[in-house]
Design a protein around this motif. Structure first.
Motif, mmCIF file in Angstrom:
data_model
loop_
_atom_site.group_PDB
_atom_site.id
_atom_site.type_symbol
_atom_site.label_atom_id
_atom_site.label_comp_id
_atom_site.label_asym_id
_atom_site.label_seq_id
_atom_site.Cartn_x
_atom_site.Cartn_y
_atom_site.Cartn_z
ATOM 1 N N PHE A 243 0.824 -1.201 0.000
ATOM 2 C CA PHE A 243 0.000 0.000 0.000
ATOM 3 C C PHE A 243 0.865 1.261 0.000
ATOM 4 O O PHE A 243 0.627 2.188 -0.779
ATOM 5 C CB PHE A 243 -0.935 0.005 1.208
ATOM 6 N N CYS A 244 1.866 1.299 0.861
ATOM 7 C CA CYS A 244 2.705 2.501 0.978
ATOM 8 C C CYS A 244 3.534 2.732 -0.279
ATOM 9 O O CYS A 244 3.566 3.850 -0.809
ATOM 10 C CB CYS A 244 3.617 2.379 2.198
ATOM 11 N N VAL A 245 4.211 1.694 -0.736
ATOM 12 C CA VAL A 245 5.050 1.830 -1.925
ATOM 13 C C VAL A 245 4.195 2.068 -3.162
ATOM 14 O O VAL A 245 4.456 2.982 -3.961
ATOM 15 C CB VAL A 245 5.931 0.578 -2.122
ATOM 16 N N GLY A 246 3.162 1.242 -3.335
ATOM 17 C CA GLY A 246 2.339 1.329 -4.541
ATOM 18 C C GLY A 246 1.592 2.639 -4.664
ATOM 19 O O GLY A 246 1.588 3.274 -5.724
ATOM 20 N N SER A 247 0.966 3.093 -3.584
ATOM 21 C CA SER A 247 0.165 4.320 -3.651
ATOM 22 C C SER A 247 1.036 5.551 -3.871
ATOM 23 O O SER A 247 0.718 6.404 -4.703
ATOM 24 C CB SER A 247 -0.664 4.480 -2.368
ATOM 25 N N THR A 248 2.153 5.645 -3.139
ATOM 26 C CA THR A 248 3.008 6.823 -3.294
ATOM 27 C C THR A 248 3.722 6.829 -4.645
ATOM 28 O O THR A 248 3.901 7.893 -5.247
ATOM 29 C CB THR A 248 4.043 6.896 -2.164
ATOM 30 N N ALA A 249 4.114 5.646 -5.123
ATOM 31 C CA ALA A 249 4.748 5.576 -6.445
ATOM 32 C C ALA A 249 3.791 6.063 -7.527
ATOM 33 O O ALA A 249 4.178 6.815 -8.432
ATOM 34 C CB ALA A 249 5.192 4.146 -6.745
ATOM 35 N N CYS A 250 2.528 5.659 -7.423
ATOM 36 C CA CYS A 250 1.531 6.082 -8.415
ATOM 37 C C CYS A 250 1.297 7.590 -8.353
ATOM 38 O O CYS A 250 1.202 8.261 -9.389
ATOM 39 C CB CYS A 250 0.218 5.336 -8.182
ATOM 40 N N ILE A 251 1.204 8.129 -7.148
ATOM 41 C CA ILE A 251 1.008 9.575 -6.996
ATOM 42 C C ILE A 251 2.175 10.340 -7.601
ATOM 43 O O ILE A 251 1.989 11.323 -8.336
ATOM 44 C CB ILE A 251 0.840 9.935 -5.503
ATOM 45 N N LEU A 252 3.392 9.879 -7.329
ATOM 46 C CA LEU A 252 4.577 10.552 -7.847
ATOM 47 C C LEU A 252 4.644 10.475 -9.372
ATOM 48 O O LEU A 252 4.940 11.472 -10.047
ATOM 49 C CB LEU A 252 5.838 9.946 -7.240
ATOM 50 N N MET A 253 4.363 9.299 -9.927
ATOM 51 C CA MET A 253 4.446 9.148 -11.383
ATOM 52 C C MET A 253 3.377 9.968 -12.094
ATOM 53 O O MET A 253 3.635 10.585 -13.131
ATOM 54 C CB MET A 253 4.342 7.665 -11.758
ATOM 55 N N ILE A 254 2.171 9.999 -11.547
ATOM 56 C CA ILE A 254 1.107 10.788 -12.166
ATOM 57 C C ILE A 254 1.420 12.276 -12.054
ATOM 58 O O ILE A 254 1.172 13.050 -12.985
ATOM 59 C CB ILE A 254 -0.254 10.458 -11.516
ATOM 60 N N SER A 255 2.012 12.694 -10.928
ATOM 61 C CA SER A 255 2.320 14.111 -10.727
ATOM 62 C C SER A 255 3.357 14.618 -11.718
ATOM 63 O O SER A 255 3.392 15.808 -12.037
ATOM 64 C CB SER A 255 2.820 14.347 -9.296
ATOM 65 N N LEU A 256 4.210 13.725 -12.210
ATOM 66 C CA LEU A 256 5.235 14.132 -13.170
ATOM 67 C C LEU A 256 4.629 14.574 -14.494
ATOM 68 O O LEU A 256 5.178 15.433 -15.189
ATOM 69 C CB LEU A 256 6.222 12.985 -13.410
ATOM 70 N N GLY A 257 3.496 13.962 -14.883
ATOM 71 C CA GLY A 257 2.855 14.306 -16.145
ATOM 72 C C GLY A 257 3.701 13.965 -17.360
ATOM 73 O O GLY A 257 3.554 14.564 -18.433
ATOM 74 N N TYR A 258 4.582 12.980 -17.211
ATOM 75 C CA TYR A 258 5.503 12.616 -18.299
ATOM 76 C C TYR A 258 4.746 11.991 -19.465
ATOM 77 O O TYR A 258 3.818 11.211 -19.267
ATOM 78 C CB TYR A 258 6.556 11.642 -17.783
ATOM 79 N N GLN A 259 5.169 12.343 -20.687
ATOM 80 C CA GLN A 259 4.549 11.799 -21.886
ATOM 81 C C GLN A 259 5.614 11.220 -22.811
ATOM 82 O O GLN A 259 6.685 11.805 -22.970
ATOM 83 C CB GLN A 259 3.763 12.874 -22.631
ATOM 84 N N ASN A 260 5.313 10.083 -23.390
ATOM 85 C CA ASN A 260 6.228 9.423 -24.313
ATOM 86 C C ASN A 260 5.407 8.770 -25.420
ATOM 87 O O ASN A 260 4.534 7.942 -25.143
ATOM 88 C CB ASN A 260 7.064 8.366 -23.567
ATOM 89 N N LYS A 261 5.657 9.148 -26.657
ATOM 90 C CA LYS A 261 4.832 8.674 -27.778
ATOM 91 C C LYS A 261 4.869 7.158 -27.933
ATOM 92 O O LYS A 261 3.858 6.538 -28.280
ATOM 93 C CB LYS A 261 5.281 9.356 -29.071
ATOM 94 N N LYS A 262 6.034 6.579 -27.697
ATOM 95 C CA LYS A 262 6.138 5.124 -27.834
ATOM 96 C C LYS A 262 5.284 4.408 -26.789
ATOM 97 O O LYS A 262 4.584 3.437 -27.098
ATOM 98 C CB LYS A 262 7.595 4.703 -27.706
ATOM 99 N N LEU A 263 5.354 4.894 -25.561
ATOM 100 C CA LEU A 263 4.570 4.276 -24.491
ATOM 101 C C LEU A 263 3.078 4.555 -24.662
ATOM 102 O O LEU A 263 2.239 3.707 -24.334
ATOM 103 C CB LEU A 263 5.047 4.772 -23.130
ATOM 104 N N ILE A 264 2.737 5.739 -25.179
ATOM 105 C CA ILE A 264 1.329 6.057 -25.461
ATOM 106 C C ILE A 264 0.787 5.085 -26.500
ATOM 107 O O ILE A 264 -0.322 4.548 -26.361
ATOM 108 C CB ILE A 264 1.188 7.508 -25.946
#
Length: 359
Positions: A243-264
């Motif tokens: 819960f601690c690792v998964g939830s905070t990792a998701c919050i951090l990754m979403i907050s970055l707003g990173y975009q990559n055409k290949k991954l999209i």
């Protein structure tokens, strides 16, 4: 958050592509020394699997909740229409694809496990391979429908209460009642509600101080997780770390707003990859074993490539077939023709423009 002209959040689609790569990579390596590539429990490859263990499925589930929030049950004319849509999306592929994989394991020499054909009924009742996610998510959508009807997720306060109740059950009350993957539902529900909340209350949650706090909790919790590598951990401690690792990792990754055409681009195939990656990965592993190829990095690279490529090609091929699109990928019958047009257009663009396919 940047939204494309097709109303997709491009940073979330990027994370969807990343999540599916991490998931396939984890299954290629294997969760223990008796599955996947059967790497030793004290090897660097097992450590690499363990390092992302509390991020892979939480991220995949959080994204599911985040995307759901764009089109919640309240958008449908009735609860029954929403549920029927989820039955179509989840349970039809569960029956069809799980059956195909069971038969493939049975007839293919060199697979890690085989079961008697008389026991095939068990894969529809109990967790089986990665298909437990489909069973569990069907239950999650039933619960979410009830919560939405009672407006329990309409405010940040009430959503946090629901999240904490689900998390408490997941962390403190582990149980072994695994019919239709019910024992996985608290985990899925926790991260699904988290994803839903992150979208529905984005402005309230993604404030600078809260993101910094999430970063601090992430560093502490993942450091402790890595410290426990090769240590028998109590299930409640493991769930708390998840819960601690998964939830905070998701919050951090979403907050970055990173975009990559290949991954999209890859994220658009994520559901099909989830369903069918095991076919490509297992076939690659068996063939490499027949060829006496035992180089682990090469096995991982080829297994990952096959696990991603096979479902993508199958998705493109089945886009023109209404029956296969419904049976294999849970497409709505009424939407198959539209999907066919989109896939045909995507295929055409991939030939005429190198910018469409990942480089």
């Amino acid at each position: 958050m940047k939204i494309s002209q097709t109303n997709k959040n491009l940073s979330i689609e990027t994370l969807r592509g990343l999540a599916i790569i991490l998931m396939v990579l984890g299954h290629v390596i294997g969760s223990a020394s008796d599955n996947g590539l059967k790497v030793a429990d004290d090897s660097v490859w097992r450590f690499s699997y363990y390092a992302f263990q509390y991020i892979r499925m939480p991220l995949f589930t959080v994204i599911s909740g985040f995307v759901y929030a764009y089109k919640p049950v309240s958008r449908f004319t009735s609860n029954s229409k929403f549920i029927v849509g989820k039955i179509n999306r989840l349970l039809i592929p569960l029956v069809v694809v799980a059956t195909l994989f069971y038969l493939l394991q049975y007839i293919t020499p060199g697979t890690n496990s085989k079961n008697d054909l008389n026991d095939i009924w068990r894969i529809y009742v109990y967790p089986y391979a990665h298909f437990w996610f489909l069973q569990g998510m069907m239950i999650v959508f039933l619960i979410i429908t009830v919560l939405e009807n009672f407006k329990a997720l309409d405010t940040l306060k009430s959503a946090i209460i629901c999240l904490l109740i689900a998390a408490l059950i997941f962390i403190a009350l582990p149980y072994k009642f695994n019919y239709f993957s019910l024992n996985r539902v608290p985990f899925l529900l926790t991260f699904f509600i988290l994803g839903l909340s992150l979208k529905r209350f984005y402005e309230a949650i993604f404030k600078k101080n809260l993101v910094k706090m999430a970063g601090l909790i992430f560093v502490i919790s993942i450091s402790y997780q890595l410290y426990l590598f090769d240590v028998d951990t109590d299930v409640r401690i493991a769930n708390l770390l998840t819960f601690c690792v998964g939830s905070t990792a998701c919050i951090l990754m979403i907050s970055l707003g990173y975009q990559n055409k290949k991954l999209i681009w890859l994220g658009d195939f994520s559901y099909g990859i989830y369903l069918f990656h095991i076919f490509g990965a297992v076939t690659a592993r068996v063939l490499l074993a027949k060829l006496s190829v035992h180089n682990i990095p090469l096995q991982i690279l080829i297994g990952l490539t096959a696990g991603i490529s096979f479902p993508v090609l199958l998705r493109l091929l089945c886009g023109s077939n209404k029956v296969f699109s419904v049976l294999f990928f849970g497409d709505k019958i009424s939407a198959v023709h539209k999907k066919k047009h989109e896939l045909d257009l995507k295929s055409t663009r991939s030939i005429t423009s190198s910018r469409t396919f990942p480089n």
